[in-house]
Design an enzyme around this catalytic site. Structure first.
Site, PDB file in Angstrom:
ATOM      1  N   ASP A  40       2.952   9.918  -6.296  1.00  0.00           N
ATOM      2  CA  ASP A  40       3.038   8.556  -6.017  1.00  0.00           C
ATOM      3  C   ASP A  40       3.675   7.415  -6.720  1.00  0.00           C
ATOM      4  OD1 ASP A  40       2.112   8.230  -2.894  1.00  0.00           O
ATOM      5  OD2 ASP A  40       0.332   8.791  -3.891  1.00  0.00           O
ATOM      6  N   MET A  42       4.987   3.785  -8.019  1.00  0.00           N
ATOM      7  CA  MET A  42       4.954   2.376  -7.494  1.00  0.00           C
ATOM      8  C   MET A  42       5.358   1.534  -8.812  1.00  0.00           C
ATOM      9  SD  MET A  42       0.855   2.854  -6.409  1.00  0.00           S
ATOM     10  CE  MET A  42       0.269   3.859  -5.041  1.00  0.00           C
ATOM     11  N   MET A  73       7.735   4.118  -3.792  1.00  0.00           N
ATOM     12  CA  MET A  73       7.084   2.949  -3.370  1.00  0.00           C
ATOM     13  C   MET A  73       7.856   1.995  -4.302  1.00  0.00           C
ATOM     14  SD  MET A  73       3.185   4.170  -2.394  1.00  0.00           S
ATOM     15  CE  MET A  73       3.368   5.517  -3.304  1.00  0.00           C
ATOM     16  N   PHE A 148      -2.684   1.710  -3.191  1.00  0.00           N
ATOM     17  CA  PHE A 148      -3.620   2.106  -3.808  1.00  0.00           C
ATOM     18  C   PHE A 148      -4.219   3.284  -3.262  1.00  0.00           C
ATOM     19  CE2 PHE A 148      -3.014  -2.329  -4.616  1.00  0.00           C
ATOM     20  CZ  PHE A 148      -3.318  -2.539  -5.996  1.00  0.00           C
ATOM     21  N   GLY A 149      -4.866   4.087  -4.013  1.00  0.00           N
ATOM     22  CA  GLY A 149      -5.437   5.270  -3.292  1.00  0.00           C
ATOM     23  C   GLY A 149      -7.017   4.684  -3.272  1.00  0.00           C
ATOM     24  N   GLY A 150      -7.699   5.530  -2.109  1.00  0.00           N
ATOM     25  CA  GLY A 150      -9.027   5.347  -1.791  1.00  0.00           C
ATOM     26  C   GLY A 150      -9.281   4.296  -0.837  1.00  0.00           C
ATOM     27  N   ASP A 180      -0.400   9.857   5.053  1.00  0.00           N
ATOM     28  CA  ASP A 180      -0.623   9.677   3.591  1.00  0.00           C
ATOM     29  C   ASP A 180      -1.575   8.225   3.840  1.00  0.00           C
ATOM     30  OD1 ASP A 180      -0.757   9.068   1.017  1.00  0.00           O
ATOM     31  OD2 ASP A 180       1.367   8.561   0.984  1.00  0.00           O
TER      32      ASP A 180
HETATM   33  C1  DX5 Z   1      -1.189   5.063  -0.976  1.00  0.00           C
HETATM   34  C2  DX5 Z   1      -0.225   6.389  -1.461  1.00  0.00           C
HETATM   35  C3  DX5 Z   1      -1.231   7.478  -1.321  1.00  0.00           C
HETATM   36  C4  DX5 Z   1      -2.446   7.753  -2.064  1.00  0.00           C
HETATM   37  C5  DX5 Z   1      -3.521   8.293  -0.898  1.00  0.00           C
HETATM   38  O1  DX5 Z   1      -0.049   4.104  -1.619  1.00  0.00           O
HETATM   39  O2  DX5 Z   1       0.964   6.373  -0.992  1.00  0.00           O
HETATM   40  O3  DX5 Z   1      -0.135   8.672  -1.388  1.00  0.00           O
HETATM   41  O4  DX5 Z   1      -2.442   8.516  -3.134  1.00  0.00           O
HETATM   42  O5  DX5 Z   1      -4.314   8.276  -1.600  1.00  0.00           O
HETATM   43  P1  DX5 Z   1      -5.891   8.395  -0.787  1.00  0.00           P
HETATM   44  O6  DX5 Z   1      -5.702   9.796   0.029  1.00  0.00           O
HETATM   45  O7  DX5 Z   1      -7.063   8.267  -1.645  1.00  0.00           O
HETATM   46  O8  DX5 Z   1      -5.916   7.283   0.527  1.00  0.00           O
HETATM   47 ZN    ZN Z   2       1.941   8.603  -1.114  1.00  0.00          ZN
END
Ligand code: DX5
Ligand code: ZN
Length: 243
Positions: A40, A42, A73, A148-150, A180
């Site tokens: 990813d 960003m 992104m 963001f993840g999570g 994703d």
């Molecule tokens: C979000 C990213 C994802 C992210 C997913 O902006 O594009 O790839 O890493 O993370 P999870 O699986 O934790 O939602």
């Molecule tokens: Zn992603």
């Protein structure tokens, strides 16, 4: 394009790895039996967060033969395509929200000899990606707002996956349908039922005690729930690795 969609692809998202141990984490994903490593990128403009750049991709490249699935992104991907290709990207995904930049970016990625993905955010209509379906290798349906993840899976995106599956079948195309954001065992199964075949998961996999077992479990679930088993590969055997 070209080859039939014939596999179920599990793509751990590197964003959820331990950033104090990037090399070790890349090697751990490699041993886990996962198919692609999702990276990813960003830029702090397209999304309100900054992750990592081509240098990180370059240093982990020798540690694994996995496909590097780079998700840009970024507001100005045109300045990043060549650096990421040099760093070892195999696939490059750009966002449809970039508007008139999209078609030249698709040409550019093809001219660099790489697979092209097109992503759309949860708030973006499927009609925006429709004109590009014949030109892409992968459609990335974001199941959270990127940045963001999570975050929690947004259920309203499920009909988009069904729409993509129907378009691909009806037009005789073979682009991957990738999901994703908020993908865990339960939501992966739901997305498989809707027609997805590439499952990106960050916290859903890295949050488990064993990455290897988590990848195996997710693969088993999506194979069992896949909409069209004739395009899914049979479950593969994986050597158990102590983590
Ligand atoms: C979000 C990213 C994802 C992210 C997913 O902006 O594009 O790839 O890493 O993370 P999870 O699986 O934790 O939602
Ligand atoms: Zn992603």
């Amino acid at each position: 394009m070209g080859e039939m969609v014939s596999t179920t692809t599990i793509a751990p998202s590197f964003l959820a790895s331990d950033f104090t141990q990037l090399g070790r984490e890349a090697a751990r994903v490699d041993r886990s039996g996962a198919d692609w490593l999702h990276l990813d990128i960003m830029d702090g403009h397209f999304v309100p967060n900054i992750s990592f750049g081509p240098e990180v991709v370059r240093v982990i490249r020798p540690l694994t033969a996995m496909t590097f699935d780079v998700h840009l992104m970024c507001l100005r991907p045109e300045i990043l395509l060549e650096p990421f290709v040099r760093a070892g990207a195999d696939r490059l995904t750009i966002h449809v929200e970039l508007g008139e930049q999209v078609m030249p970016l698709i040409w550019k990625i093809h001219s660099l000899g790489k697979k092209v993905g097109l992503a759309l955010n949860p708030g973006t209509a499927m009609s925006c990606v429709e004109p590009f379906l014949k030109k892409i290798d992968l459609l990335l349906i974001m199941t959270v707002n990127p940045g963001f993840g999570g975050q929690s899976f947004i259920r309203e995106t499920l009909p988009k996956i069904q729409q993509a599956f129907a378009w691909r079948r009806d037009l005789g195309l073979s682009f991957h349908i990738e999901v994703d954001g908020g993908i865990n065992f339960e939501t992966a199964a739901e997305c498989a039922r809707a027609g997805a075949d590439v499952f990106v998961s960050g916290t859903g996999l890295f949050g488990q005690p064993s990455l290897t077992r988590a990848v195996q479990k997710m693969r088993r679930l999506v194979l069992a729930n896949g909409r069209d088993l004739s395009i899914s590969a049979p479950p593969m055997e994986f050597k158990e690795t102590l983590l």
